[in-house]
Design an enzyme around this catalytic site. Sequence first.
Site, PDB file in Angstrom:
ATOM      1  CG  ASP A  22      -2.055   0.975   1.124  1.00  0.00           C
ATOM      2  OD1 ASP A  22      -2.286   1.511   0.024  1.00  0.00           O
ATOM      3  OD2 ASP A  22      -2.726   1.229   2.151  1.00  0.00           O
ATOM      4  N   GLY A  25       0.100   5.369  -4.479  1.00  0.00           N
ATOM      5  CA  GLY A  25      -0.497   6.647  -4.883  1.00  0.00           C
ATOM      6  C   GLY A  25       0.112   7.805  -4.106  1.00  0.00           C
ATOM      7  CD1 TRP A  27       7.433   6.341  -2.481  1.00  0.00           C
ATOM      8  CD2 TRP A  27       7.172   6.671  -4.686  1.00  0.00           C
ATOM      9  NE1 TRP A  27       8.678   6.313  -3.061  1.00  0.00           N
ATOM     10  CE2 TRP A  27       8.545   6.520  -4.416  1.00  0.00           C
ATOM     11  CE3 TRP A  27       6.759   6.878  -6.001  1.00  0.00           C
ATOM     12  CZ2 TRP A  27       9.516   6.568  -5.409  1.00  0.00           C
ATOM     13  CZ3 TRP A  27       7.724   6.944  -6.998  1.00  0.00           C
ATOM     14  CH2 TRP A  27       9.093   6.786  -6.694  1.00  0.00           C
ATOM     15  NE  ARG A  35      -4.307   6.321  -7.573  1.00  0.00           N
ATOM     16  CZ  ARG A  35      -4.159   6.100  -6.283  1.00  0.00           C
ATOM     17  NH1 ARG A  35      -4.006   7.106  -5.463  1.00  0.00           N
ATOM     18  NH2 ARG A  35      -4.171   4.891  -5.801  1.00  0.00           N
ATOM     19  CG  HIS A  39       0.159   1.750  -9.401  1.00  0.00           C
ATOM     20  ND1 HIS A  39      -0.084   1.461  -8.074  1.00  0.00           N
ATOM     21  CD2 HIS A  39      -0.954   2.394  -9.855  1.00  0.00           C
ATOM     22  CE1 HIS A  39      -1.308   1.902  -7.760  1.00  0.00           C
ATOM     23  NE2 HIS A  39      -1.839   2.472  -8.800  1.00  0.00           N
ATOM     24  NE  ARG A  73      -7.310   1.792  -6.273  1.00  0.00           N
ATOM     25  CZ  ARG A  73      -6.179   1.937  -5.639  1.00  0.00           C
ATOM     26  NH1 ARG A  73      -5.095   2.237  -6.304  1.00  0.00           N
ATOM     27  NH2 ARG A  73      -6.109   1.776  -4.346  1.00  0.00           N
ATOM     28  CG  LEU A 133       8.972 -17.495  -2.759  1.00  0.00           C
ATOM     29  CD1 LEU A 133       8.676 -17.426  -1.265  1.00  0.00           C
ATOM     30  CD2 LEU A 133       9.427 -16.122  -3.256  1.00  0.00           C
ATOM     31  NE  ARG A 190      -3.109  -1.453   4.418  1.00  0.00           N
ATOM     32  CZ  ARG A 190      -4.334  -1.510   3.938  1.00  0.00           C
ATOM     33  NH1 ARG A 190      -5.179  -2.402   4.412  1.00  0.00           N
ATOM     34  NH2 ARG A 190      -4.740  -0.682   2.995  1.00  0.00           N
ATOM     35  CG  LEU A 197      -7.136  -7.490   8.330  1.00  0.00           C
ATOM     36  CD1 LEU A 197      -7.853  -8.683   8.919  1.00  0.00           C
ATOM     37  CD2 LEU A 197      -5.665  -7.811   8.105  1.00  0.00           C
ATOM     38  CB  SER A 198      -7.948  -3.800   2.456  1.00  0.00           C
ATOM     39  OG  SER A 198      -7.657  -2.572   3.062  1.00  0.00           O
ATOM     40  CD  GLU A 209       1.877 -12.570  16.326  1.00  0.00           C
ATOM     41  OE1 GLU A 209       1.906 -11.350  16.574  1.00  0.00           O
ATOM     42  OE2 GLU A 209       1.353 -13.407  17.084  1.00  0.00           O
TER      43      GLU A 209
HETATM   44  C1  FPP Z   1      -1.786   0.073  -3.431  1.00  0.00           C
HETATM   45  O1  FPP Z   1      -1.368   1.419  -3.453  1.00  0.00           O
HETATM   46  C2  FPP Z   1      -1.188  -0.680  -4.531  1.00  0.00           C
HETATM   47  C3  FPP Z   1      -1.882  -1.309  -5.523  1.00  0.00           C
HETATM   48  C4  FPP Z   1      -3.354  -1.270  -5.606  1.00  0.00           C
HETATM   49  C5  FPP Z   1      -1.226  -2.005  -6.634  1.00  0.00           C
HETATM   50  C6  FPP Z   1       0.022  -2.789  -6.323  1.00  0.00           C
HETATM   51  C7  FPP Z   1       0.637  -3.162  -7.616  1.00  0.00           C
HETATM   52  C8  FPP Z   1       1.930  -3.112  -7.914  1.00  0.00           C
HETATM   53  C9  FPP Z   1       2.992  -2.795  -6.950  1.00  0.00           C
HETATM   54  C10 FPP Z   1       2.291  -3.353  -9.357  1.00  0.00           C
HETATM   55  C11 FPP Z   1       2.957  -4.585  -9.744  1.00  0.00           C
HETATM   56  C12 FPP Z   1       2.581  -5.822  -9.042  1.00  0.00           C
HETATM   57  C13 FPP Z   1       2.974  -7.064  -9.429  1.00  0.00           C
HETATM   58  C14 FPP Z   1       2.638  -8.221  -8.561  1.00  0.00           C
HETATM   59  C15 FPP Z   1       3.716  -7.310 -10.662  1.00  0.00           C
HETATM   60  P1  FPP Z   1      -2.464   2.564  -3.583  1.00  0.00           P
HETATM   61  O2  FPP Z   1      -2.625   2.889  -5.020  1.00  0.00           O
HETATM   62  O3  FPP Z   1      -3.731   2.148  -2.903  1.00  0.00           O
HETATM   63  O4  FPP Z   1      -1.762   3.737  -2.795  1.00  0.00           O
HETATM   64  P2  FPP Z   1      -2.447   4.909  -1.959  1.00  0.00           P
HETATM   65  O5  FPP Z   1      -3.179   4.266  -0.815  1.00  0.00           O
HETATM   66  O6  FPP Z   1      -1.304   5.744  -1.521  1.00  0.00           O
HETATM   67  O7  FPP Z   1      -3.368   5.610  -2.903  1.00  0.00           O
END
Ligand code: FPP
Length: 249
Positions: A22, A25, A27, A35, A39, A73, A133, A190, A197-198, A209
């Site tokens: 998480d 966006g 970052w 956003r 990603h 989204r 893994l 997280r 937990l979303s 844990e």
């Molecule tokens: C949550 O941040 C992140 C996501 C919904 C997407 C995660 C996906 C990746 C890291 C891309 C690649 C993944 C793989 C497995 C190849 P957010 O957008 O909710 O951030 P925010 O809460 O700051 O808005």
Amino acid sequence: MTLLKDKINYSKLPCHVAVIMDGNGRWARERGSHRIFGHQNGVKAVKETVEGAGELGIKYLTLYAFSKENWLRPHEEIEALMNLMVSTINSETETLIKNNVRLMVIGDMQNLPGYIVEKLNKVIERTCENSGLTLIIALSYGARWEIAQAARRISGDVVSGKLKAEEIDEATFSGYLLTRGIPDPELLIRTSGEFRLSNFLLWQLAYTEMIFSKTLWPDFRKEHLYKAIIDFQERERRFGKTSEQLKCD
Ligand code: FPP
């Protein structure tokens, strides 16, 4: 100076680590960017985490990449995320094979574009014999949906006579989830300072844990994984028992 990695007790490694990635966006916003830029930079953190988990000898790593709720989204963000998944799978397949990683996906595949399902299935097939893994990507995943579809399939089996209602216990139920055969996560991480937990692995996280890190996902590196594992190893897991009982076990 002792390195963080050297503080890990390898005889007490969590067998299964689950991660809610998480903060992509935020970052990006901190850098005045879109956003999607967040990603894109999150992929580096994915690579570090997969590599770090594999090197440590962790058996299962589940990453929450896209929830069922994420379909709400903006269209361009969804499209960019899907493209990012495909390009990452394309560029990383050989590395997964070289590193003996087995790929699995959990989620509602019917909601995903056909070209992604096809691509994923090819990599799943190519890596299915790998013994290092197991990397589980939760894609179009929702825990309530997973539990509801398990209940639906169980009732179907009861109606058809394959299963008796009195045979339904926790183990039977687990066998109808997408994670059948996979041990429950021992550690959940997280990122981004959120405490939720979303709708992630609600059944499987019953005794897990949880470590909440302030780090935004694109900044997450192996050291953050090591730190979470060290914190996990310092905790006493009681599973409903008392500390005194544990000492006698
Ligand atoms: C949550 O941040 C992140 C996501 C919904 C997407 C995660 C996906 C990746 C890291 C891309 C690649 C993944 C793989 C497995 C190849 P957010 O957008 O909710 O951030 P925010 O809460 O700051 O808005």
